[in-house]
Design a protein around this motif. Structure first.
Motif, PDB file in Angstrom:
ATOM      1  N   VAL A  89      12.876  -2.147   3.551  1.00 23.11           N
ATOM      2  CA  VAL A  89      12.392  -0.829   3.376  1.00 23.11           C
ATOM      3  C   VAL A  89      11.408  -0.463   2.408  1.00 23.11           C
ATOM      4  N   VAL A  90      10.836   0.586   2.663  1.00 21.54           N
ATOM      5  CA  VAL A  90      10.100   1.373   1.620  1.00 21.54           C
ATOM      6  C   VAL A  90      10.784   2.449   1.272  1.00 21.54           C
ATOM      7  N   PHE A 105       9.147   4.031 -12.901  1.00 20.70           N
ATOM      8  CA  PHE A 105       9.221   2.810 -11.897  1.00 20.70           C
ATOM      9  C   PHE A 105       9.864   1.707 -12.397  1.00 20.70           C
ATOM     10  N   LYS A 106       9.904   1.360 -13.469  1.00 20.08           N
ATOM     11  CA  LYS A 106      10.822   0.372 -14.136  1.00 20.08           C
ATOM     12  C   LYS A 106      12.272   0.417 -13.861  1.00 20.08           C
ATOM     13  N   GLU A 107      12.615   1.770 -14.161  1.00 24.18           N
ATOM     14  CA  GLU A 107      13.915   2.020 -14.019  1.00 24.18           C
ATOM     15  C   GLU A 107      14.481   1.866 -12.770  1.00 24.18           C
ATOM     16  N   LYS A 108      13.610   2.421 -11.694  1.00 22.15           N
ATOM     17  CA  LYS A 108      14.002   2.360 -10.295  1.00 22.15           C
ATOM     18  C   LYS A 108      13.843   0.720  -9.876  1.00 22.15           C
ATOM     19  N   LEU A 109      12.872   0.082 -10.373  1.00 23.58           N
ATOM     20  CA  LEU A 109      12.760  -1.356  -9.889  1.00 23.58           C
ATOM     21  C   LEU A 109      14.130  -2.189 -10.238  1.00 23.58           C
ATOM     22  N   GLY A 121      10.146  -2.280  -0.860  1.00 24.23           N
ATOM     23  CA  GLY A 121       9.198  -1.874  -1.552  1.00 24.23           C
ATOM     24  C   GLY A 121       9.416  -0.470  -2.191  1.00 24.23           C
ATOM     25  N   ILE A 122       8.671  -0.129  -3.419  1.00 26.84           N
ATOM     26  CA  ILE A 122       8.838   1.165  -3.747  1.00 26.84           C
ATOM     27  C   ILE A 122       7.460   1.906  -4.025  1.00 26.84           C
ATOM     28  N   ASN A 123       7.531   3.096  -3.425  1.00 31.14           N
ATOM     29  CA  ASN A 123       6.310   3.806  -3.433  1.00 31.14           C
ATOM     30  C   ASN A 123       6.166   4.532  -4.791  1.00 31.14           C
ATOM     31  N   GLY A 124       4.775   4.969  -5.153  1.00 29.94           N
ATOM     32  CA  GLY A 124       4.456   5.656  -6.310  1.00 29.94           C
ATOM     33  C   GLY A 124       4.493   7.185  -5.956  1.00 29.94           C
ATOM     34  N   GLY A 125       4.841   8.003  -6.442  1.00 30.48           N
ATOM     35  CA  GLY A 125       4.707   9.340  -6.434  1.00 30.48           C
ATOM     36  C   GLY A 125       3.326  10.006  -7.000  1.00 30.48           C
ATOM     37  N   VAL A 126       3.411  11.146  -6.545  1.00 33.24           N
ATOM     38  CA  VAL A 126       1.999  11.900  -6.602  1.00 33.24           C
ATOM     39  C   VAL A 126       2.109  13.311  -6.970  1.00 33.24           C
ATOM     40  N   ARG A 442      20.568  -9.580  -3.595  1.00 36.61           N
ATOM     41  CA  ARG A 442      19.755 -10.473  -2.925  1.00 36.61           C
ATOM     42  C   ARG A 442      18.584 -10.179  -2.479  1.00 36.61           C
ATOM     43  N   GLY A 443      18.220  -8.838  -2.546  1.00 38.71           N
ATOM     44  CA  GLY A 443      17.089  -8.378  -1.921  1.00 38.71           C
ATOM     45  C   GLY A 443      15.912  -8.541  -2.804  1.00 38.71           C
ATOM     46  N   LYS A 444      14.818  -8.727  -2.358  1.00 36.42           N
ATOM     47  CA  LYS A 444      13.466  -9.073  -3.231  1.00 36.42           C
ATOM     48  C   LYS A 444      12.512  -8.061  -3.091  1.00 36.42           C
ATOM     49  N   PHE A 445      11.876  -7.750  -4.476  1.00 36.27           N
ATOM     50  CA  PHE A 445      11.063  -6.749  -4.703  1.00 36.27           C
ATOM     51  C   PHE A 445       9.596  -7.194  -3.965  1.00 36.27           C
TER      52      PHE A 445
END
Ligand SMILES: NC(=O)N[C@@H](CC(=O)O)C(=O)O
Ligand SMILES: [Zn+2]
Ligand SMILES: [Zn+2]
Length: 456
Positions: A89-90, A105-109, A121-126, A442-445
C-alpha cells in the motif's frame, strides 16, 4: 526462508491464462514453468485448479495512524489489505499530525514499521510546507499528495497559488504529484445554493461533475506549464475522463512519455447515486457517488487504458462517526479489503479481461510509483518479489462486513458478490489463509526514489 512450490494452478503468462507451476525462493519468484515436479520445496501448495495472479498494490489508502486509531491503525489496516489480497500500500498524509515534515514522517514511519504486516510506502503531504518537500523526498516518501484542491477529510486543501508553486517544486524533484481534483469555489457555491437540501444525495450535487471537471482542467494547465508528472486520484466523471483521455492521446501522438495518469476507486465503479437510499450518510465520500452514465464512462476508461490503476481510497470512519446529518458526517468509505474481490468478480462477469485487471491492480501502480524498478514489485516474472494471490473464481461469495478486518466495521459494498483470495503470499510468505498469519511488523518500508541508493 521457506521455498514454496505452487502446483495445479493457472497463471496469466504471455497474455494467456494457462496451466503452470511457480517456484518461490528467498521471497522471489524463482521459476514459472509448465512442470516443476523435480523440485523439492519446503512447502507445496496444491492450488486445486485455482488461479495464481499478482497480489494487489493499492497506492491510495488512509490508515489513520497516528491520530485517529479509533478508525484504523497500521495493524488493522494492513491485515485488512492482506485478507483482501493486497500486499503493498501507499498511505496518504491526512493523519493527525499530517505527514508534512521530518518529525511527522519519522513518527508515521516508526509506527508503520512496528505494526504493518505488508510492505508500504508513505506519501508526503503538501500544505503550507513547501520548504519541507525536498527533505521529505530525501527521507523516502513515495510521492506527494494527495494534494487537496478542495476540502476533504483532514482539511489539508491549498489555494491555487500554493498548488502551482508546489507543482513546480515537485517537478524539480522529479517526483509524482497525486492530485485530489475538485474545485473549492464551485463546491462552496453549490453548498450555498443547496443550503436547504439536507438529503444525503445533495452531496453528489454539491460536488458536481463540473466541480471535478473544472479542477482537472485547471490542474492540467498547471501541469502543461510546469511539466510535473501527475497522477489524478479517484477520478469519477465523464468530464475528467474526457480531458485525461485527450491529454494522453496528444502525448502518445507526439511520442512524449505520459506525464498524466489517473486512478479510479471501486466505489465509483460498483456503486452509483442509486445507492444513496440504501447507504444514507454511509455513502458520503469525495468525490461523491455518481449516476450510471458516469459509472459506465469510468468503467470504459478502465478498459480502454485511459485509467491506469485502481486504488481503494480506503478511508475508514466508524459507524458512530458516520451516523450524523449529511453535512456533518465525515467523507470516506473503507475499501482496501474489497478492491481485489470486486475486481475479480468483474472479471468473472466479463466486465473486464483478466489481463487488464492485473495491469490496473498491480503492474501499473508499481510502475507509476517506481516500485517495480527499485523494489521488484508488480511484475509476474522470475526475479521479482513473490507477491501473489491464489483465487478460486468458482468460490464467489458475498461481502459481509463482519468478516472484514478494518476497524470501520461496515462496508458500502455489503451484500455484493465478490471473490476473495484463498491465500495471500507476500515476499514468499503465506500471510493470509482463512486468517492473518503474518507477524506484526513484517512489512517493509519501500523508500521512494528520492531516498539515497544503498551502496554495495
Ligand atoms: N475520500 C474521502 O472522502 N475521504 C478521504 C480523503 C480523500 O481521499 O479525499 C479520507 O481520508 O477520509
Ligand atoms: Zn481525495
Ligand atoms: Zn484519499
Amino acid at each position: 526462508m521457506t521455498d514454496i512450490l505452487i502446483k495445479n494452478t493457472k497463471v496469466f503468462y504471455n497474455n494467456f491464462l494457462q496451466p503452470g507451476e511457480i517456484l518461490i525462493n528467498n521471497g522471489k519468484i524463482e521459476r514459472i514453468a509448465k512442470d516443476l515436479s523435480g523440485s523439492d520445496p519446503d512447502l507445496l501448495i496444491d492450488a486445486k485448479g485455482a488461479l495464481t495472479i499478482p497480489a494487489g498494490i493499492d497506492a491510495h489508502v488512509h490508515f489513520r495512524e497516528p491520530g485517529m486509531t479509533q478508525k484504523e491503525d497500521w495493524h488493522t489496516g494492513s491485515c485488512s489489505a492482506a485478507a483482501g489480497g493486497i500486499t503493498t500500500v501507499v498511505e496518504h498524509p491526512n493523519t493527525i499530525p499530517p505527514t508534512v515534515d521530518k518529525s511527522s514522517f519519522k513518527e508515521k514511519l516508526k509506527l508503520a514499521k512496528r505494526k504493518s504486516v505488508i510492505d508500504f510506502g508513505i506519501n508526503g503531504g503538501v500544505t503550507q510546507n513547501l520548504e519541507s518537500l525536498s527533505l521529505l523526498w530525501e527521507l523516502g516518501v513515495t510521492s506527494f499528495g494527495e494534494i487537496f484542491m478542495a476540502e476533504s477529510t483532514g482539511g489539508l486543501n491549498i489555494c491555487e497559488e500554493d498548488f502551482a508553486e508546489a507543482m513546480g517544486i515537485i517537478k524539480e524533484l522529479d517526483a509524482v504529484a497525486c492530485i485530489h481534483a475538485e474545485d473549492e469555489n464551485l463546491r462552496l457555491e453549490n453548498e450555498k445554493l443547496l443550503k436547504k437540501d439536507l438529503s444525503p444525495s445533495s452531496h453528489s450535487r454539491i460536488r458536481s461533475n463540473l466541480c471535478e471537471g473544472y479542477a482537472v482542467e485547471k490542474a492540467l494547465e498547471v501541469i502543461a506549464e510546469k511539466g510535473t508528472r501527475s497522477h489524478f486520484c479517484h477520478i469519477s466523471t465523464l468530464e475528467a475522463i474526457g480531458q485525461i483521455r485527450k491529454e494522453r492521446y496528444v502525448a502518445a501522438s507526439e511520442n512524449r512519455a505520459h506525464t498524466v495518469t489517473c486512478e479510479v476507486a471501486p466505489h465509483h465503479l460498483f456503486l452509483s447515486t442509486r445507492d444513496w437510499d440504501r447507504l444514507g450518510t454511509f455513502g458520503k465520500m469525495n468525490p461523491p457517488l455518481r449516476d450510471r452514465r458516469n459509472v459506465k464512462a469510468v468503467m470504459n476508461a478502465v478498459n480502454d487504458g485511459t485509467v491506469s490503476s485502481i486504488a481503494s481510497d480506503h478511508a475508514p470512519h466508524t459507524e458512530f462517526d458516520k451516523d450524523l446529518d449529511i453535512r456533518s458526517a465525515p467523507s470516506g468509505v473503507p475499501g482496501v479489503e474489497t478492491l481485489m474481490p470486486l475486481m475479480l468478480m468483474a472479471v468473472k462477469k466479463n466486465i473486464l479481461p483478466i489481463g487488464r485487471m492485473i495491469e490496473v491492480t498491480s503492474r501499473n501502480p508499481a510502475h507509476i510509483f517506481g516500485l517495480d524498478t527499485r523494489h521488484s514489485k508488480g511484475v509476474f516474472a522470475e526475479g521479482y518479489d513473490a507477491d501473489l494471490i491464489i483465487v478460486d473464481t468458482r468460490n464467489a461469495t458475498t461481502i459481509k462486513a463482519d468478516r472484514l478486518h478494518s476497524k470501520a466495521g461496515w462496508s458500502p459494498f455489503e451484500g455484493m458478490d465478490a471473490i476473495f483470495p484463498e491465500i495471500t503470499i507476500a515476499r514468499g510468505e503465506v500471510i493470509w489463509e482463512e486468517e492473518v498469519l503474518a507477524e506484526k511488523g513484517r512489512g517493509k518500508f519501500l523508500e521512494g526514489q528520492g531516498y539515497p541508493e544503498e551502496e554495495d
